[in-house]
Design a protein around this motif. Structure first.
Motif, PDB file in Angstrom:
ATOM      1  N   SER A   1       0.824  -1.211   0.000  1.00  0.00           N
ATOM      2  CA  SER A   1       0.000   0.000   0.000  1.00  0.00           C
ATOM      3  C   SER A   1       0.858   1.261   0.000  1.00  0.00           C
ATOM      4  O   SER A   1       0.368   2.352  -0.278  1.00  0.00           O
ATOM      5  CB  SER A   1      -0.934   0.005   1.213  1.00  0.00           C
ATOM      6  N   ARG A   2       2.157   1.113   0.292  1.00  0.00           N
ATOM      7  CA  ARG A   2       3.062   2.267   0.306  1.00  0.00           C
ATOM      8  C   ARG A   2       3.571   2.620  -1.092  1.00  0.00           C
ATOM      9  O   ARG A   2       4.208   3.651  -1.285  1.00  0.00           O
ATOM     10  CB  ARG A   2       4.267   1.964   1.201  1.00  0.00           C
ATOM     11  N   LEU A   3       3.308   1.749  -2.053  1.00  0.00           N
ATOM     12  CA  LEU A   3       3.857   1.937  -3.394  1.00  0.00           C
ATOM     13  C   LEU A   3       3.012   2.877  -4.244  1.00  0.00           C
ATOM     14  O   LEU A   3       1.792   2.936  -4.100  1.00  0.00           O
ATOM     15  CB  LEU A   3       3.957   0.585  -4.111  1.00  0.00           C
ATOM     16  N   SER A   4       3.678   3.581  -5.151  1.00  0.00           N
ATOM     17  CA  SER A   4       2.957   4.386  -6.134  1.00  0.00           C
ATOM     18  C   SER A   4       2.322   3.431  -7.140  1.00  0.00           C
ATOM     19  O   SER A   4       2.619   2.230  -7.157  1.00  0.00           O
ATOM     20  CB  SER A   4       3.923   5.329  -6.863  1.00  0.00           C
ATOM     21  N   ASP A   5       1.454   3.948  -8.005  1.00  0.00           N
ATOM     22  CA  ASP A   5       0.815   3.094  -9.009  1.00  0.00           C
ATOM     23  C   ASP A   5       1.854   2.426  -9.903  1.00  0.00           C
ATOM     24  O   ASP A   5       1.749   1.239 -10.220  1.00  0.00           O
ATOM     25  CB  ASP A   5      -0.148   3.918  -9.873  1.00  0.00           C
ATOM     26  N   ARG A   6       2.873   3.178 -10.322  1.00  0.00           N
ATOM     27  CA  ARG A   6       3.904   2.617 -11.195  1.00  0.00           C
ATOM     28  C   ARG A   6       4.730   1.574 -10.457  1.00  0.00           C
ATOM     29  O   ARG A   6       5.041   0.505 -11.008  1.00  0.00           O
ATOM     30  CB  ARG A   6       4.811   3.729 -11.728  1.00  0.00           C
ATOM     31  N   GLU A   7       5.097   1.854  -9.220  1.00  0.00           N
ATOM     32  CA  GLU A   7       5.865   0.889  -8.436  1.00  0.00           C
ATOM     33  C   GLU A   7       5.068  -0.392  -8.228  1.00  0.00           C
ATOM     34  O   GLU A   7       5.616  -1.494  -8.307  1.00  0.00           O
ATOM     35  CB  GLU A   7       6.245   1.506  -7.086  1.00  0.00           C
ATOM     36  N   TYR A   8       3.786  -0.238  -7.991  1.00  0.00           N
ATOM     37  CA  TYR A   8       2.925  -1.404  -7.800  1.00  0.00           C
ATOM     38  C   TYR A   8       2.883  -2.257  -9.062  1.00  0.00           C
ATOM     39  O   TYR A   8       2.948  -3.487  -9.013  1.00  0.00           O
ATOM     40  CB  TYR A   8       1.519  -0.942  -7.427  1.00  0.00           C
ATOM     41  N   GLU A   9       2.819  -1.593 -10.212  1.00  0.00           N
ATOM     42  CA  GLU A   9       2.803  -2.313 -11.483  1.00  0.00           C
ATOM     43  C   GLU A   9       4.119  -3.060 -11.699  1.00  0.00           C
ATOM     44  O   GLU A   9       4.133  -4.221 -12.121  1.00  0.00           O
ATOM     45  CB  GLU A   9       2.556  -1.332 -12.627  1.00  0.00           C
ATOM     46  N   VAL A  10       5.237  -2.400 -11.400  1.00  0.00           N
ATOM     47  CA  VAL A  10       6.549  -3.037 -11.553  1.00  0.00           C
ATOM     48  C   VAL A  10       6.675  -4.223 -10.596  1.00  0.00           C
ATOM     49  O   VAL A  10       7.208  -5.278 -10.959  1.00  0.00           O
ATOM     50  CB  VAL A  10       7.685  -2.018 -11.314  1.00  0.00           C
ATOM     51  N   LEU A  11       6.172  -4.066  -9.385  1.00  0.00           N
ATOM     52  CA  LEU A  11       6.181  -5.171  -8.424  1.00  0.00           C
ATOM     53  C   LEU A  11       5.482  -6.394  -9.004  1.00  0.00           C
ATOM     54  O   LEU A  11       6.010  -7.514  -8.949  1.00  0.00           O
ATOM     55  CB  LEU A  11       5.483  -4.744  -7.130  1.00  0.00           C
ATOM     56  N   ARG A  12       4.305  -6.206  -9.560  1.00  0.00           N
ATOM     57  CA  ARG A  12       3.540  -7.320 -10.117  1.00  0.00           C
ATOM     58  C   ARG A  12       4.278  -7.983 -11.276  1.00  0.00           C
ATOM     59  O   ARG A  12       4.267  -9.212 -11.414  1.00  0.00           O
ATOM     60  CB  ARG A  12       2.165  -6.850 -10.583  1.00  0.00           C
ATOM     61  N   LEU A  13       4.932  -7.180 -12.098  1.00  0.00           N
ATOM     62  CA  LEU A  13       5.650  -7.733 -13.245  1.00  0.00           C
ATOM     63  C   LEU A  13       6.894  -8.504 -12.804  1.00  0.00           C
ATOM     64  O   LEU A  13       7.215  -9.558 -13.356  1.00  0.00           O
ATOM     65  CB  LEU A  13       6.020  -6.609 -14.219  1.00  0.00           C
ATOM     66  N   ILE A  14       7.590  -7.977 -11.806  1.00  0.00           N
ATOM     67  CA  ILE A  14       8.747  -8.695 -11.260  1.00  0.00           C
ATOM     68  C   ILE A  14       8.291 -10.032 -10.684  1.00  0.00           C
ATOM     69  O   ILE A  14       8.889 -11.080 -10.936  1.00  0.00           O
ATOM     70  CB  ILE A  14       9.445  -7.859 -10.162  1.00  0.00           C
ATOM     71  N   ALA A  15       7.217  -9.990  -9.914  1.00  0.00           N
ATOM     72  CA  ALA A  15       6.705 -11.206  -9.286  1.00  0.00           C
ATOM     73  C   ALA A  15       6.171 -12.203 -10.311  1.00  0.00           C
ATOM     74  O   ALA A  15       6.106 -13.404 -10.043  1.00  0.00           O
ATOM     75  CB  ALA A  15       5.604 -10.849  -8.289  1.00  0.00           C
ATOM     76  N   SER A  16       5.822 -11.701 -11.493  1.00  0.00           N
ATOM     77  CA  SER A  16       5.335 -12.577 -12.566  1.00  0.00           C
ATOM     78  C   SER A  16       6.482 -13.258 -13.302  1.00  0.00           C
ATOM     79  O   SER A  16       6.253 -14.081 -14.184  1.00  0.00           O
ATOM     80  CB  SER A  16       4.490 -11.775 -13.561  1.00  0.00           C
ATOM     81  N   GLY A  17       7.719 -12.869 -12.953  1.00  0.00           N
ATOM     82  CA  GLY A  17       8.882 -13.516 -13.543  1.00  0.00           C
ATOM     83  C   GLY A  17       9.524 -12.775 -14.695  1.00  0.00           C
ATOM     84  O   GLY A  17      10.452 -13.291 -15.333  1.00  0.00           O
ATOM     85  N   GLU A  18       9.063 -11.558 -14.981  1.00  0.00           N
ATOM     86  CA  GLU A  18       9.647 -10.805 -16.088  1.00  0.00           C
ATOM     87  C   GLU A  18      10.964 -10.164 -15.659  1.00  0.00           C
ATOM     88  O   GLU A  18      11.123  -9.727 -14.516  1.00  0.00           O
ATOM     89  CB  GLU A  18       8.671  -9.728 -16.582  1.00  0.00           C
ATOM     90  N   SER A  19      11.909 -10.102 -16.594  1.00  0.00           N
ATOM     91  CA  SER A  19      13.196  -9.469 -16.320  1.00  0.00           C
ATOM     92  C   SER A  19      13.048  -7.956 -16.383  1.00  0.00           C
ATOM     93  O   SER A  19      12.040  -7.435 -16.879  1.00  0.00           O
ATOM     94  CB  SER A  19      14.228  -9.917 -17.357  1.00  0.00           C
ATOM     95  N   LEU A  20      14.065  -7.239 -15.889  1.00  0.00           N
ATOM     96  CA  LEU A  20      14.012  -5.779 -15.940  1.00  0.00           C
ATOM     97  C   LEU A  20      13.930  -5.289 -17.381  1.00  0.00           C
ATOM     98  O   LEU A  20      13.244  -4.307 -17.677  1.00  0.00           O
ATOM     99  CB  LEU A  20      15.246  -5.186 -15.246  1.00  0.00           C
ATOM    100  N   THR A  21      14.622  -5.984 -18.279  1.00  0.00           N
ATOM    101  CA  THR A  21      14.583  -5.615 -19.698  1.00  0.00           C
ATOM    102  C   THR A  21      13.179  -5.784 -20.263  1.00  0.00           C
ATOM    103  O   THR A  21      12.666  -4.908 -20.973  1.00  0.00           O
ATOM    104  CB  THR A  21      15.566  -6.475 -20.512  1.00  0.00           C
TER     105      THR A  21
END
Length: 209
Positions: A147-167
């Motif tokens: 809940s402390r994350l911005s909308d963009r940070e939250y989106e990046v969190l979900r993508l990282i957790a989904s297994g996507e690389s930074l690239t």
């Protein structure tokens, strides 16, 4: 005549929604696009009474599309469609200007009720979503790390957790790898976690995916 735009990247979902709207509403025209930029471009030329916007799109998140719609001073009612747990996205969506929020698994009658409600200037949330939002506003969920994350940070969190690389995340969001890396650093700091494994475990536990 009601004119409705469906924004969803799954053809079968668009077809199902279109059928429900055509069968459940009188004098309705339904258009469809399969991505966020497609919606933004369409709205430059056409006007609608309601926009049904999927929260998860291949090029932009529904939240980003919603922000762009409102930034363009477009006041068309937007009903968010989501497969995610209501409390994870609903509050963010309403803060960005959504008029309604409904789960894709909602029955036909509820979808039609939601569309009619927002098209007449009202707001729509299911009883279950309303209870979740009240819990958040009353503080029951305010201390959840995400809940402390911005909308963009939250989106990046979900993508990282989904297994996507930074690239891969950078390509999806049209951002540099360096920028995504910065977001990752902020996420780890705000959530007080050490690495991607901890983020992934947390996201699964909290049903963020």
């Amino acid at each position: 005549m009601n004119k409705i735009l469906i924004v969803d990247d799954h053809a079968i979902v668009r077809a199902g929604l279109k059928q429900i709207l055509n069968e459940g509403m009188l004098d309705v025209t339904v258009d469809e696009v399969d991505c966020g930029m497609g919606a933004i471009e369409r709205l430059k030329h056409d006007q609608y009474d309601v926009i049904l916007l999927d929260i998860s799109l291949p090029d932009k998140s529904g939240i980003d599309v919603l922000k762009r719609i409102r930034a363009d001073e477009n006041k068309t009612p937007v009903l968010i469609l989501s497969i995610h747990a209501s409390d994870q996205y609903a509050l963010r969506a309403f803060r960005c200007g959504a008029n309604g929020y409904i789960n894709k698994e909602a029955v036909t009658d509820e979808l039609l009720k939601a569309v009619k409600k927002v098209s007449s200037g009202g707001r729509y949330i299911s009883e279950n979503t309303a209870d979740m939002l009240l819990d958040i506003l009353e503080g029951d969920s305010s201390e959840a790390p995400h809940s402390r994350l911005s909308d963009r940070e939250y989106e990046v969190l979900r993508l990282i957790a989904s297994g996507e690389s930074l690239t891969q995340i950078g390509e999806r969001l049209s951002l540099s790898v360096k920028t995504i890396s910065t977001y990752r650093t902020r996420i780890l700091a705000k959530m007080k976690m050490k690495d991607n494994n901890e983020l992934t475990h947390y996201a699964i536990k909290m049903d963020l995916l």
